[in-house]
Design an enzyme around this catalytic site. Structure first.
Site, PDB file in Angstrom:
ATOM      1  N   ASP A 183      44.325  53.097  27.353  1.00 45.24           N
ATOM      2  CA  ASP A 183      42.969  53.180  26.826  1.00 45.24           C
ATOM      3  C   ASP A 183      42.897  52.330  25.554  1.00 45.24           C
ATOM      4  OD1 ASP A 183      40.541  53.950  25.760  1.00 45.24           O
ATOM      5  OD2 ASP A 183      41.101  56.048  25.472  1.00 45.24           O
TER       6      ASP A 183
ATOM      7  N   HIS B  61      38.505  59.614  26.560  1.00 46.35           N
ATOM      8  CA  HIS B  61      38.290  58.784  27.746  1.00 46.35           C
ATOM      9  C   HIS B  61      39.079  59.277  28.956  1.00 46.35           C
ATOM     10  CE1 HIS B  61      37.031  55.166  25.035  1.00 46.35           C
ATOM     11  NE2 HIS B  61      36.029  55.981  25.288  1.00 46.35           N
TER      12      HIS B  61
END
Length: 219
Positions: free
Chosen positions: A151, A59
């Site tokens: 994240d 990510h």
């Protein structure tokens, strides 16, 4: 003019019973107090506010977008990105003055590490927690970390950051639909009889249209 009661001061600068300070002693004490206050103020000024983002490699691109968004609207606040990906993966922020990319060393992998790709998404960040802890403490020596944004793959580090009294927030890289599904997974497991993959029916998720069980990823 001095106001001396004739009592010898065994410890200059400390008032004794029956004794008053001379104006000279008062000036010295006042000067030292001012110097100490200025020194503390200077140290506090050096400790600037900083926001730290921690991303999995999967990510990182999305987290870089968040970093650039924050830099655009709050250019005076430095942003530090923690990730184990190579520096070249963060090339898009290399020219942004307020963003710093801090590459974490790869974690030591145990010999019995799972080979399940879904489990690895969470296991690698968990193994990286000691490296993240070291990085946060290092940053805290020079800056005040006002927010630590992680994240959702990096959930295990939540205990590390909160243990350091750092305000911690989760970053969801998907849209609101995906977030609703993630938050309702525990409820889905409780209400759907048997294996979800074999349910072969629609599942109700608050805030979302009905989803067929075959559309859920296998976990």
């Amino acid at each position: 003019m001095e106001y001396d009661m004739g009592v010898e001061d065994p410890k200059p600068g400390r008032r004794q019973p029956g004794q008053s300070f001379s104006t000279g002693q008062s000036d010295v004490i006042l000067s030292k107090s001012i110097s100490l206050s200025l020194s503390l103020a200077q140290n506090q000024k050096i400790m600037e506010d900083t926001v730290v983002l921690y991303s999995s490699e999967e990510h990182l691109n999305s987290m870089l977008v968040l970093a650039k968004f924050m830099s655009k609207h709050y250019p005076s606040i430095p942003v530090v990105i923690l990730c184990s990906a190579a520096e070249s993966a963060a090339a898009s922020v290399a020219t942004v003055p307020s963003i710093t990319y801090h590459r974490l060393p790869p974690p030591a992998l145990p010999p019995n590490l799972t080979t399940n790709p879904i489990e690895l998404l969470f296991e690698i960040p968990r193994l990286s927690s000691p490296n993240v802890s070291h990085a946060l403490q290092e940053i805290s020596q020079k800056s005040r970390i006002k927010a630590f944004v992680i994240d959702f793959f990096c959930n295990p580090v939540f205990e590390v950051s909160t243990g350091l009294n750092i305000p911690t927030y989760f970053y969801i890289s998907s849209g609101a639909f995906g977030l609703c599904v993630f938050l309702n997974y525990p409820t889905i497991e409780e209400t759907v009889p048997g294996d979800l993959a074999e349910f072969n029916d629609f599942v109700e998720v608050p805030g979302c249209p009905p989803m067929h069980s075959s559309d859920f990823p296998g976990l």
